[in-house]
Write a protein that holds these residues in place. Structure first.
Motif, PDB file in Angstrom:
ATOM      1  N   ILE A  99      -8.787 -23.759  -0.509  1.00 44.01           N
ATOM      2  CA  ILE A  99      -8.040 -22.796   0.302  1.00 44.01           C
ATOM      3  C   ILE A  99      -7.272 -21.833  -0.592  1.00 44.01           C
ATOM      4  CG2 ILE A  99      -6.124 -22.570   1.929  1.00 44.01           C
ATOM      5  CD1 ILE A  99      -7.078 -25.186   3.215  1.00 44.01           C
ATOM      6  N   THR A 100      -6.665 -22.371  -1.651  1.00 42.84           N
ATOM      7  CA  THR A 100      -5.918 -21.520  -2.579  1.00 42.84           C
ATOM      8  C   THR A 100      -6.821 -20.485  -3.236  1.00 42.84           C
ATOM      9  OG1 THR A 100      -4.372 -23.336  -3.030  1.00 42.84           O
ATOM     10  CG2 THR A 100      -4.429 -21.527  -4.613  1.00 42.84           C
ATOM     11  N   ILE A 101      -7.998 -20.919  -3.659  1.00 42.80           N
ATOM     12  CA  ILE A 101      -8.948 -20.000  -4.298  1.00 42.80           C
ATOM     13  C   ILE A 101      -9.377 -18.916  -3.312  1.00 42.80           C
ATOM     14  CG2 ILE A 101     -11.258 -19.791  -5.279  1.00 42.80           C
ATOM     15  CD1 ILE A 101      -9.229 -20.962  -7.201  1.00 42.80           C
ATOM     16  N   LEU A 102      -9.696 -19.309  -2.069  1.00 46.89           N
ATOM     17  CA  LEU A 102     -10.130 -18.343  -1.055  1.00 46.89           C
ATOM     18  C   LEU A 102      -9.026 -17.339  -0.762  1.00 46.89           C
ATOM     19  CD1 LEU A 102     -12.125 -17.335   1.096  1.00 46.89           C
ATOM     20  CD2 LEU A 102     -11.162 -19.044   2.667  1.00 46.89           C
ATOM     21  N   TYR A 103      -7.801 -17.859  -0.570  1.00 50.52           N
ATOM     22  CA  TYR A 103      -6.675 -16.959  -0.272  1.00 50.52           C
ATOM     23  C   TYR A 103      -6.471 -15.961  -1.408  1.00 50.52           C
ATOM     24  CZ  TYR A 103      -1.924 -15.288   0.388  1.00 50.52           C
ATOM     25  OH  TYR A 103      -0.840 -14.474   0.530  1.00 50.52           O
ATOM     26  N   THR A 104      -6.479 -16.448  -2.643  1.00 48.30           N
ATOM     27  CA  THR A 104      -6.243 -15.583  -3.796  1.00 48.30           C
ATOM     28  C   THR A 104      -7.344 -14.529  -3.922  1.00 48.30           C
ATOM     29  OG1 THR A 104      -5.158 -17.429  -4.932  1.00 48.30           O
ATOM     30  CG2 THR A 104      -5.855 -15.563  -6.279  1.00 48.30           C
ATOM     31  N   PHE A 105      -8.585 -14.937  -3.697  1.00 47.01           N
ATOM     32  CA  PHE A 105      -9.712 -14.006  -3.829  1.00 47.01           C
ATOM     33  C   PHE A 105      -9.582 -12.850  -2.838  1.00 47.01           C
ATOM     34  CE2 PHE A 105     -13.920 -12.583  -2.409  1.00 47.01           C
ATOM     35  CZ  PHE A 105     -14.454 -12.153  -3.619  1.00 47.01           C
ATOM     36  N   SER A 182       4.981   7.221   6.684  1.00 47.43           N
ATOM     37  CA  SER A 182       4.140   6.648   5.619  1.00 47.43           C
ATOM     38  C   SER A 182       4.761   5.378   5.047  1.00 47.43           C
ATOM     39  CB  SER A 182       3.936   7.673   4.502  1.00 47.43           C
ATOM     40  OG  SER A 182       3.193   8.778   4.968  1.00 47.43           O
ATOM     41  N   ALA A 183       6.106   5.326   5.006  1.00 44.45           N
ATOM     42  CA  ALA A 183       6.773   4.128   4.488  1.00 44.45           C
ATOM     43  C   ALA A 183       6.478   2.929   5.387  1.00 44.45           C
ATOM     44  CB  ALA A 183       8.277   4.365   4.396  1.00 44.45           C
ATOM     45  N   ASP A 184       6.499   3.136   6.715  1.00 45.27           N
ATOM     46  CA  ASP A 184       6.179   2.051   7.650  1.00 45.27           C
ATOM     47  C   ASP A 184       4.774   1.534   7.404  1.00 45.27           C
ATOM     48  OD1 ASP A 184       8.543   3.039   8.581  1.00 45.27           O
ATOM     49  OD2 ASP A 184       7.934   3.189  10.673  1.00 45.27           O
ATOM     50  N   ARG A 185       3.846   2.476   7.279  1.00 46.45           N
ATOM     51  CA  ARG A 185       2.434   2.077   7.095  1.00 46.45           C
ATOM     52  C   ARG A 185       2.236   1.331   5.779  1.00 46.45           C
ATOM     53  NH1 ARG A 185      -1.651   4.724  10.059  1.00 46.45           N
ATOM     54  NH2 ARG A 185      -3.005   4.574   8.231  1.00 46.45           N
ATOM     55  N   LEU A 186       2.908   1.784   4.738  1.00 47.16           N
ATOM     56  CA  LEU A 186       2.749   1.134   3.439  1.00 47.16           C
ATOM     57  C   LEU A 186       3.309  -0.286   3.476  1.00 47.16           C
ATOM     58  CD1 LEU A 186       1.665   1.663   0.629  1.00 47.16           C
ATOM     59  CD2 LEU A 186       3.915   2.517  -0.028  1.00 47.16           C
ATOM     60  N   ILE A 187       4.484  -0.464   4.113  1.00 48.03           N
ATOM     61  CA  ILE A 187       5.065  -1.809   4.244  1.00 48.03           C
ATOM     62  C   ILE A 187       4.137  -2.708   5.043  1.00 48.03           C
ATOM     63  CG2 ILE A 187       6.947  -3.123   5.294  1.00 48.03           C
ATOM     64  CD1 ILE A 187       8.798  -0.759   4.604  1.00 48.03           C
ATOM     65  N   ALA A 188       3.654  -2.194   6.181  1.00 49.93           N
ATOM     66  CA  ALA A 188       2.762  -2.989   7.033  1.00 49.93           C
ATOM     67  C   ALA A 188       1.474  -3.336   6.306  1.00 49.93           C
ATOM     68  CB  ALA A 188       2.457  -2.237   8.323  1.00 49.93           C
ATOM     69  N   ARG A 189       0.967  -2.401   5.482  1.00 53.31           N
ATOM     70  CA  ARG A 189      -0.273  -2.668   4.751  1.00 53.31           C
ATOM     71  C   ARG A 189      -0.063  -3.744   3.694  1.00 53.31           C
ATOM     72  NH1 ARG A 189      -4.799  -1.836   6.833  1.00 53.31           N
ATOM     73  NH2 ARG A 189      -4.242   0.321   7.369  1.00 53.31           N
ATOM     74  N   LEU A 190       1.071  -3.711   3.001  1.00 53.18           N
ATOM     75  CA  LEU A 190       1.351  -4.749   2.002  1.00 53.18           C
ATOM     76  C   LEU A 190       1.474  -6.119   2.664  1.00 53.18           C
ATOM     77  CD1 LEU A 190       3.941  -2.842  -0.234  1.00 53.18           C
ATOM     78  CD2 LEU A 190       1.594  -3.469  -0.841  1.00 53.18           C
ATOM     79  N   ILE A 191       2.150  -6.160   3.824  1.00 51.95           N
ATOM     80  CA  ILE A 191       2.274  -7.427   4.543  1.00 51.95           C
ATOM     81  C   ILE A 191       0.907  -7.903   5.018  1.00 51.95           C
ATOM     82  CG2 ILE A 191       3.179  -8.463   6.672  1.00 51.95           C
ATOM     83  CD1 ILE A 191       5.719  -6.823   6.223  1.00 51.95           C
ATOM     84  N   GLN A 192       0.059  -6.973   5.422  1.00 47.76           N
ATOM     85  CA  GLN A 192      -1.296  -7.335   5.855  1.00 47.76           C
ATOM     86  C   GLN A 192      -2.096  -7.942   4.709  1.00 47.76           C
ATOM     87  OE1 GLN A 192      -4.518  -4.363   6.924  1.00 47.76           O
ATOM     88  NE2 GLN A 192      -3.710  -4.813   8.958  1.00 47.76           N
ATOM     89  N   ILE A 193      -1.830  -7.476   3.497  1.00 45.23           N
ATOM     90  CA  ILE A 193      -2.514  -8.056   2.330  1.00 45.23           C
ATOM     91  C   ILE A 193      -2.076  -9.508   2.123  1.00 45.23           C
ATOM     92  CG2 ILE A 193      -2.653  -7.954  -0.193  1.00 45.23           C
ATOM     93  CD1 ILE A 193      -2.553  -4.893   0.064  1.00 45.23           C
ATOM     94  N   VAL A 194      -0.768  -9.742   2.211  1.00 49.72           N
ATOM     95  CA  VAL A 194      -0.244 -11.103   2.036  1.00 49.72           C
ATOM     96  C   VAL A 194      -0.708 -12.013   3.161  1.00 49.72           C
ATOM     97  CG1 VAL A 194       1.863 -12.484   1.908  1.00 49.72           C
ATOM     98  CG2 VAL A 194       1.770 -10.267   0.773  1.00 49.72           C
ATOM     99  N   MET A 195      -0.756 -11.475   4.372  1.00 50.88           N
ATOM    100  CA  MET A 195      -1.102 -12.271   5.559  1.00 50.88           C
ATOM    101  C   MET A 195      -2.498 -11.913   6.063  1.00 50.88           C
ATOM    102  SD  MET A 195       1.703 -14.005   5.916  1.00 50.88           S
ATOM    103  CE  MET A 195       1.448 -14.689   7.551  1.00 50.88           C
ATOM    104  N   TRP A 196      -3.451 -11.753   5.173  1.00 53.53           N
ATOM    105  CA  TRP A 196      -4.773 -11.265   5.584  1.00 53.53           C
ATOM    106  C   TRP A 196      -5.460 -12.185   6.585  1.00 53.53           C
ATOM    107  CZ3 TRP A 196      -8.628 -14.704   4.793  1.00 53.53           C
ATOM    108  CH2 TRP A 196      -8.482 -15.639   3.789  1.00 53.53           C
TER     109      TRP A 196
END
Length: 561
Positions: A99-105, A182-196
């Motif tokens: 799971i860790t490997i998949l999440y990191t990838f 744009s700041a809202d979108r950038l924050i949301a996009r970073l969170i989406q990366i962490v919580m993909w």
């Protein structure tokens, strides 16, 4: 494992907050309030699982009576089970590692995608400049990117557009820039990366994009230009995707037209936003760390109450004189504890301690002088009263021995007894436990059975620190030679894996294959007979010493005497 649980808790919080938005807020025309609700609750979801609240709840510890033990030893049969390094089978597949490997990838792939998008934006800054409005650049772009904006840059594809239409599009995108969408979108996009892996992260992103367009459409169209503005939306309607930029026609046309012509929501309905408070409280109760002023009992500790009850000697006296457990006591418990310490330091206790050491593991002749069958404040005493060398002892019936020994001896009989343990109480003679008992040259009783293998992987001290005895195996090390992780294999097939920070003390004097006493907290069950943890407390090859201490946790549970 802790990180995985944290991310799952964050996901659950986003689910609760988004459900509230979807059911009650998304149809309201309070676009600015909705914008801040989406952004704040998205960030709040990461904060709530890290919060700790203390509840005023009195859960007193059981009152412990002043009892003293010395080490009890049982003879082990030659065929007894001996735990050796490597004898336990490890799981065929390590799910946590996979799971860790998949999440990191996936996370790395998402970060790479974001980086390429920002690089593409930087390259497009060299496009032909159409105009400059204050600190906002208006650049020409191709049909692939479309009319869009990001930060303080607006991209316009002016092919087949009338001057009035270009002016309206620029006014629309200028509002995005001014409102810092744009700041809202950038924050949301970073969170989406962490919580993909979290579907609500994508729903949040979509709702933030929609709300931005609704907010700008309502301002740009005004009250008199809604029809003209709607025609422009029809003309530029496309189904293209925009990963990071605000695209003029990104949000589905039907939603934008419908929201554009909706009547503004009555201000009275703003009262709905007050319901956010109970939603936040529910999330805190569900996912924050709740503690009581007294020690909480976890589900595991309740299951191990019987095991803990047998650890009176561990509870009442530390294996090390230098440190003691930090324990919260009621006034009555503190009085009993003080009385116990007073007795421990008394002449009677010191004499009995020396006497117990003298007879322990020794085969001596005792004289029967009577029987005992009474209740003390701690236990029921049933057995024979003996004398040896002028001192008095009690041979207590244990483990069903009364059937064998009761009525067997009379006053004046002499027996040969090997003691394998002793305990004493205030105002009660030393109680000894039989290892081997002979009478008239004949062995009456001999304790040779193998101690039962415990069903639990570990036991508890009163301060809730878990402890287990086992063998160190599977030691992994950092490049500098310090321990990175290890496994303690304990009885009945259990194994406890613990991870070690690079800044932790060196495990000097401990190596794979050593028998250790291991103390820890916050374990997570990761298999049928496997636990994993990060928060180890101490590890020692000597049961009388805490050994190597983790400074992050040891001093939270122990204090110097």
């Amino acid at each position: 494992m802790k990180a995985l649980i944290y991310l799952l808790q964050v996901s659950a919080c986003t689910g609760i907050f988004y459900s509230f938005y979807f059911l009650l807020l998304r149809r309201l025309t309070f676009f600015t309030l909705n914008r801040w609700y989406l952004l704040i609750t998205l960030l709040l979801s990461f904060v709530i699982p890290t919060l700790s609240f203390t509840l005023n709840k009195d859960m007193p510890l059981p009152i412990m009576q002043p009892v003293m033990y010395i080490q009890q030893i049982q003879a082990v049969q030659p065929d007894a089970v001996v735990l050796k390094a490597g004898i336990l089978n490890r799981p065929a597949f390590n799910w946590m590692y996979a799971i860790t490997i998949l999440y990191t990838f996936v996370a790395v792939a998402s970060v790479t995608h974001l980086g390429l998008t920002l690089l593409s934006f930087a390259r497009r800054l060299n496009s032909k400049k159409l105009m400059q409005i204050g600190n906002v650049k208006v650049l020409k772009c191709d049909a692939k990117l479309g009319n869009s904006s990001f930060m303080n840059v607006i991209f316009i594809n002016d092919d087949a557009l009338e001057p009035d239409e270009i002016k309206q599009i620029i006014a629309h995108e200028m509002l995005h820039v001014k409102l810092r969408h744009s700041a809202d979108r950038l924050i949301a996009r970073l969170i989406q990366i962490v919580m993909w892996f979290n579907p609500f992260a994508y729903l949040y992103m979509r709702s933030i994009e929609e709300n931005h367009e609704f907010e700008v459409d309502r301002i740009a169209a005004g009250e008199d230009q809604k029809g003209v503005y709607a025609q422009l939306l029809f003309k530029l309607a496309v189904s293209g995707q925009s990963y990071l930029f605000h695209s003029f026609s990104r949000v589905p046309l039907k939603k934008r037209i419908s929201m554009l012509f909706n009547q503004p929501t009555s201000n009275m309905k703003k009262i709905v936003y007050l319901l956010i408070l109970p939603v936040v409280v529910i999330s805190c109760l569900a996912f924050a760390n709740l503690k009581t002023k007294a020690s909480d009992k976890t589900a595991t500790s309740i299951q191990n109450d019987k095991a803990q009850k047998s650890l009176t000697d561990t509870v009442l006296r530390d294996t090390v004189k230098t440190y003691r457990q930090k324990i919260k006591r009621t006034a009555a418990q503190q009085k009993d504890y003080n009385d116990f310490n007073t007795y421990v330091n008394s002449a009677d206790s010191k004499y009995k301690n020396a006497l117990a050491k003298r007879v322990n593991l020794q085969t001596l002749t005792y004289k029967v002088v009577g029987t005992v069958d009474t209740n003390s404040s701690v236990m029921h005493l049933s057995g024979y009263k003996l004398t040896q060398g002028g001192d008095t002892f009690i041979l207590k019936y244990v483990n069903g021995q009364s059937k064998t020994l009761k009525g067997l001896f009379k006053n004046g009989d002499e027996i040969q007894l090997k003691s394998i343990g002793a305990m004493w109480l205030k105002d009660i003679p030393i109680i000894i436990q039989v290892g081997k008992l002979a009478y008239g040259g004949k062995v009456i009783l001999e304790v040779t059975q193998t101690p039962p293998i415990p069903k639990e992987a570990f036991l508890y001290e009163v301060n809730k620190v878990r402890f287990a005895d086992g063998l160190v195996t599977n030691v992994q090390k950092y490049a500098n030679g310090k321990w990175k992780s290890a496994v303690v294999q304990v009885a009945n097939g259990y194994q406890i894996k613990f991870n070690i920070k690079p800044t932790a003390p060196a495990f000097t004097g401990i190596k794979a294959g050593d028998q250790v006493r291991f103390r820890f907290v916050h374990e997570i069950k990761t298999g049928a007979k496997e636990y994993t943890l990060n928060d180890w407390v101490s590890i020692s090859t000597d049961i009388k010493d805490y050994g190597i201490k983790n400074p992050d946790y040891f001093y939270k549970f122990y204090e110097k005497v």
